[in-house]
Scaffold this active site. Structure first.
Site, short mmCIF file in Angstrom:
data_model
loop_
_atom_site.label_atom_id
_atom_site.label_comp_id
_atom_site.label_asym_id
_atom_site.label_seq_id
_atom_site.Cartn_x
_atom_site.Cartn_y
_atom_site.Cartn_z
N SER A 1 0.86 -1.18 0.00
CA SER A 1 0.00 0.00 0.00
C SER A 1 0.90 1.24 0.00
CB SER A 1 -0.95 -0.02 1.19
OG SER A 1 -1.90 1.03 1.10
N HIS B 1 -2.59 -1.12 -3.39
CA HIS B 1 -3.73 -0.22 -3.24
C HIS B 1 -3.53 0.99 -4.14
CE1 HIS B 1 -4.25 -1.93 1.10
NE2 HIS B 1 -4.75 -2.74 0.18
#
Length: 354
Positions: A167, A193
């Site tokens: 992420s 992400h």
């Protein structure tokens, strides 16, 4: 006892945006806006004087564009920066450049109905500023030492697969790992992400500088050695089978662990489909996505690796995974690529060089 507020400096050439961002950020009691600047030249002096915890930065500005200013900040005075700019599909490359230069995160301004659209992003902007305040920012060297690609002499079969999740900070972490993979590497599937407008450009940029073929995954696509498959933004990606072959399965659905694509979805599918033939890796990122899925991967017989605290931009996802027992061992980012191959059965230690 009072908690120290996160201090922010806003840099944007629009007076309206500066006013709106100030109001939005200060709606959170834990954030204080120290000031605003209409351009990087003014911002430079304010940074020296006010020493903010986080900078929000537009890209298109007078006197100096945001990317040039970001590069100077990261090299001369490393600090957390969140890019807030109008980014279309064409602008995704610019956003990725910002992340590669050292920005912690980005927020895309809406392209229409700016005021109402930006207000709807209040929670996202506050969250990303808070995350940035806890991030480690590493200075960039002007001439980084190029790493020689890994050399991999053999692997057991096409059943072997590498599953990876990341992420915040993942753009640079994934770049460091993927660009040293050899052409005959086992297949890799990656959930990062990232919004839908970004993943195509991200895959294309990695493909241009890697020995393996990197692409945004498509539904039903066969998973082959020497290839890396990036989960499309806004879609969950799973490892599945079609007869004797691995394939990518994409599907819509609710957020999982707060995300779509979700790392947990990928890792859980790997536990069911690949088991001991998989190596699971969890990299820098905020939150806990991937921890439970990686634990299931480990229980299925897979080797599991986590990025260590010192090399993580945000030590959130790897920390949760390590603390719940999902990670066999943690390594600095610079060692993860070689450790992946150490986990693969049939690895020849004499064949590796970094």
């Amino acid at each position: 006892m009072s908690t120290k507020k996160i201090t922010v400096l806003i840099v944007d050439d629009s007076a309206l945006i500066r006013q709106m961002l100030t109001k939005m950020l200060e709606s959170d009691p834990n954030i204080a806006v120290l000031g605003t600047a209409p351009d990087p030249i003014t911002a430079r002096e304010m940074i020296k004087r006010l020493n903010p915890d986080v900078l929000t930065l537009d890209i298109e500005m007078p006197k100096m564009d945001g990317l040039a200013f970001l590069e100077k900040i990261i090299s001369l005075r490393p600090m957390p920066v969140v890019m807030i700019s109008s980014l279309t599909q064409e602008g995704a490359d610019v956003a990725l450049q910002a992340l590669e230069l050292g920005a912690v995160d980005y927020v895309a301004k809406p392209t229409c109905d700016l005021q109402h659209g930006l207000e709807k992003k209040t929670a996202e902007i506050i969250s990303k500023v808070k995350t940035a305040s806890r991030a480690r920012v590493f200075p960039k060297t002007k001439s980084p030492v190029a790493k020689a690609p890994l050399s991999y002499s053999r692997y057991k079969s096409t059943e072997q697969i590498i599953l990876m999740g990341a992420s915040t900070g993942g753009v640079e972490a994934l770049k460091e790992i993927i660009t040293v993979l050899p052409p005959n590497s086992p297949a890799m599937m990656v959930t990062q992400h990232m919004p839908a407008t970004f993943t195509t450009s991200f895959a294309q940029r990695l493909n241009q500088i890697s020995k393996v073929t990197v692409c945004e995954a498509s539904a039903g696509q066969r998973v082959l050695p020497g290839h890396v498959y990036i989960a499309p933004g806004g879609k969950h990606m799973e490892l599945a089978r079609s007869g004797a072959n691995y394939i990518c399965r994409l599907h819509d659905g609710p957020l999982v662990s707060g995300h779509k694509p979700s790392v947990d979805i990928l890792f859980n599918s790997g536990a069911k489909t690949a088991g001991a033939n998989a190596v699971g890796v969890i990299l820098t990122g905020m939150g806990r996505d991937g921890a439970s899925g990686l634990l299931n991967l480990r229980k299925s017989g897979a080797h599991t690796i986590g990025q260590d605290e010192a090399s993580s931009i945000v030590y959130g996802m790897p920390k949760v995974a390590f603390e719940c027992g999902a990670v066999e061992k943690q390594y600095p980012l610079s060692k993860i690529a070689s450790e992946i191959f150490n986990c693969l059965e049939g690895f020849d230690t004499k064949a590796i060089r970094i």
